[in-house]
Motif scaffolding. Structure first.
Motif, PDB file in Angstrom:
ATOM      1  N   GLN A  12       4.231 -11.616  42.982  1.00  0.00           N
ATOM      2  CA  GLN A  12       4.938 -10.492  43.885  1.00  0.00           C
ATOM      3  C   GLN A  12       4.450  -9.393  43.335  1.00  0.00           C
ATOM      4  O   GLN A  12       4.095  -8.949  42.116  1.00  0.00           O
ATOM      5  CB  GLN A  12       6.444 -10.675  43.923  1.00  0.00           C
ATOM      6  CG  GLN A  12       7.023 -11.603  44.737  1.00  0.00           C
ATOM      7  CD  GLN A  12       8.612 -11.599  44.531  1.00  0.00           C
ATOM      8  OE1 GLN A  12       9.127 -11.873  43.350  1.00  0.00           O
ATOM      9  NE2 GLN A  12       9.166 -11.304  45.708  1.00  0.00           N
ATOM     10  N   GLN A  23       7.555  -9.459  49.263  1.00  0.00           N
ATOM     11  CA  GLN A  23       6.559 -10.423  49.719  1.00  0.00           C
ATOM     12  C   GLN A  23       6.062 -11.496  48.713  1.00  0.00           C
ATOM     13  O   GLN A  23       5.849 -10.862  47.614  1.00  0.00           O
ATOM     14  CB  GLN A  23       5.387  -9.982  50.678  1.00  0.00           C
ATOM     15  CG  GLN A  23       5.708  -9.190  51.856  1.00  0.00           C
ATOM     16  CD  GLN A  23       4.570  -8.664  52.641  1.00  0.00           C
ATOM     17  OE1 GLN A  23       3.710  -9.316  52.790  1.00  0.00           O
ATOM     18  NE2 GLN A  23       4.646  -7.456  52.921  1.00  0.00           N
ATOM     19  N   GLU A  24       6.116 -12.608  48.741  1.00  0.00           N
ATOM     20  CA  GLU A  24       5.470 -13.644  47.769  1.00  0.00           C
ATOM     21  C   GLU A  24       4.104 -14.189  48.266  1.00  0.00           C
ATOM     22  O   GLU A  24       4.156 -14.656  49.217  1.00  0.00           O
ATOM     23  CB  GLU A  24       6.583 -14.895  47.931  1.00  0.00           C
ATOM     24  CG  GLU A  24       6.063 -15.610  46.230  1.00  0.00           C
ATOM     25  CD  GLU A  24       7.125 -16.605  46.186  1.00  0.00           C
ATOM     26  OE1 GLU A  24       8.183 -16.370  45.379  1.00  0.00           O
ATOM     27  OE2 GLU A  24       7.088 -17.853  46.538  1.00  0.00           O
ATOM     28  N   PHE A  25       3.143 -14.300  47.356  1.00  0.00           N
ATOM     29  CA  PHE A  25       1.912 -14.801  47.641  1.00  0.00           C
ATOM     30  C   PHE A  25       1.511 -15.737  46.623  1.00  0.00           C
ATOM     31  O   PHE A  25       2.448 -15.965  45.406  1.00  0.00           O
ATOM     32  CB  PHE A  25       0.787 -13.534  47.534  1.00  0.00           C
ATOM     33  CG  PHE A  25       1.020 -12.535  48.443  1.00  0.00           C
ATOM     34  CD1 PHE A  25       0.366 -12.258  49.677  1.00  0.00           C
ATOM     35  CD2 PHE A  25       2.059 -11.467  48.256  1.00  0.00           C
ATOM     36  CE1 PHE A  25       0.613 -11.331  50.509  1.00  0.00           C
ATOM     37  CE2 PHE A  25       2.078 -10.417  48.851  1.00  0.00           C
ATOM     38  CZ  PHE A  25       1.520 -10.501  50.420  1.00  0.00           C
ATOM     39  N   HIS A  44      -0.593 -15.103  51.478  1.00  0.00           N
ATOM     40  CA  HIS A  44       0.557 -15.302  51.904  1.00  0.00           C
ATOM     41  C   HIS A  44       0.789 -16.767  52.520  1.00  0.00           C
ATOM     42  O   HIS A  44       0.189 -16.765  53.505  1.00  0.00           O
ATOM     43  CB  HIS A  44       1.076 -14.216  52.961  1.00  0.00           C
ATOM     44  CG  HIS A  44       2.588 -13.935  53.324  1.00  0.00           C
ATOM     45  ND1 HIS A  44       3.397 -14.867  54.111  1.00  0.00           N
ATOM     46  CD2 HIS A  44       3.392 -12.918  52.863  1.00  0.00           C
ATOM     47  CE1 HIS A  44       4.432 -14.470  54.071  1.00  0.00           C
ATOM     48  NE2 HIS A  44       4.618 -13.247  53.267  1.00  0.00           N
ATOM     49  N   ASP A  45       1.807 -17.269  52.166  1.00  0.00           N
ATOM     50  CA  ASP A  45       2.054 -18.739  52.389  1.00  0.00           C
ATOM     51  C   ASP A  45       2.151 -18.933  54.076  1.00  0.00           C
ATOM     52  O   ASP A  45       1.912 -19.825  54.648  1.00  0.00           O
ATOM     53  CB  ASP A  45       3.319 -19.267  51.604  1.00  0.00           C
ATOM     54  CG  ASP A  45       3.111 -20.831  51.698  1.00  0.00           C
ATOM     55  OD1 ASP A  45       1.938 -21.375  51.876  1.00  0.00           O
ATOM     56  OD2 ASP A  45       4.160 -21.536  51.547  1.00  0.00           O
ATOM     57  N   THR A  47       1.903 -16.196  56.589  1.00  0.00           N
ATOM     58  CA  THR A  47       1.012 -15.572  57.324  1.00  0.00           C
ATOM     59  C   THR A  47      -0.276 -15.895  57.183  1.00  0.00           C
ATOM     60  O   THR A  47      -1.149 -15.816  58.153  1.00  0.00           O
ATOM     61  CB  THR A  47       1.263 -13.910  57.470  1.00  0.00           C
ATOM     62  OG1 THR A  47       0.517 -13.592  56.259  1.00  0.00           O
ATOM     63  CG2 THR A  47       2.785 -13.675  57.733  1.00  0.00           C
ATOM     64  N   LYS A  51      -3.748 -10.667  50.056  1.00  0.00           N
ATOM     65  CA  LYS A  51      -3.265  -9.510  49.498  1.00  0.00           C
ATOM     66  C   LYS A  51      -4.239  -8.643  48.665  1.00  0.00           C
ATOM     67  O   LYS A  51      -4.802  -9.222  47.932  1.00  0.00           O
ATOM     68  CB  LYS A  51      -2.072 -10.042  48.424  1.00  0.00           C
ATOM     69  CG  LYS A  51      -1.303  -8.827  47.898  1.00  0.00           C
ATOM     70  CD  LYS A  51      -0.820  -7.702  48.917  1.00  0.00           C
ATOM     71  CE  LYS A  51      -0.169  -6.502  48.191  1.00  0.00           C
ATOM     72  NZ  LYS A  51       0.143  -5.332  49.262  1.00  0.00           N
TER      73      LYS A  51
END
Length: 217
Positions: A12, A23-25, A44-45, A47, A51
């Motif tokens: 993040q 948002q978490e990546f 992004h898990d 979409t 990032k």
């Protein structure tokens, strides 16, 4: 325990923007050495969007160990490396900086702001900050000013916004570290101990605007 090559990091961005910060990546670790951890560009898990990161971005990261236990650490983007794919280089944590509890980590931005400090009824001075965050500031002052670690202070910091308005933020703080410099000055690191929420929001707003300016450079 440090993460290992091919492990997944969950990332993040430590941003004042709540949408970005929420948002978490995830990114796979490509390599680890004493200088940096290289990882793939975070994705992004849900979409599938990559990032875009910038040097100096501050990140909150965790990785999973056996039994699904999350291990957290905070880090910063050091730069990038072009191989077959682009890799992001982040600062590796010290083993004692990895915890099983996520720590709140306010965005810290470099900034020279005017600050007035009251250390006691007999010791008051003005200085410039080196950096600012929603959790504290660091400032530079002459080494002849007798400030001590663990002492309580009161501060008023002058905050200029991009729209031209200027506000003051008042807070009480504790000096957590005094670091001597070679130029005859000290870096004084201050942690907020008592700051009204409206004052903290003024500081956080400034940090957000400053972050946007830095990214445009």
């Amino acid at each position: 325990m440090l993460p290992k090559v091919n492990q997944i990091l969950y990332v993040q961005v430590n941003s004042i923007d709540p949408e970005e910060a929420g948002q978490e990546f995830k990114a796979r670790i490509a390599d680890i050495n004493s200088s940096y951890i290289s990882m793939e560009v975070p994705i992004h898990d849900k979409t599938g969007h990559l990032k875009r990161l910038y040097s100096g971005d501050q990140l909150s990261v965790y990785f999973m160990m056996e039994g699904g236990v999350k291990h957290y650490f905070n880090t910063v983007v050091l730069g990038f490396k072009e191989e077959v794919i682009r890799l992001v280089l982040i600062k590796p944590p010290e083993p004692d900086q990895i915890t099983k509890v996520q720590r709140r980590n306010f965005l810290r931005v470099p900034a020279e702001l005017e600050i007035a400090v009251k250390a006691s009824d007999k010791l008051m001075f003005t200085a410039l900050t080196n950096d600012v965050s929603g959790g504290g500031v660091s400032l530079e002052c002459d080494e002849r000013i007798a400030v001590k670690e663990r002492s309580a202070i009161e501060c008023w910091v002058l905050i200029p916004y991009r729209n031209g308005t200027i506000e003051h933020a008042y807070f009480k703080g504790e000096i957590v570290r005094v670091k001597p410099l070679e130029n005859g000055k000290n870096i004084v690191m201050v942690q907020f101990t008592d700051i009204p929420d409206i004052e903290r929001q003024r500081v956080i707003r400034y940090c957000f605007e400053r972050q946007l300016d830095i990214r445009k450079q």
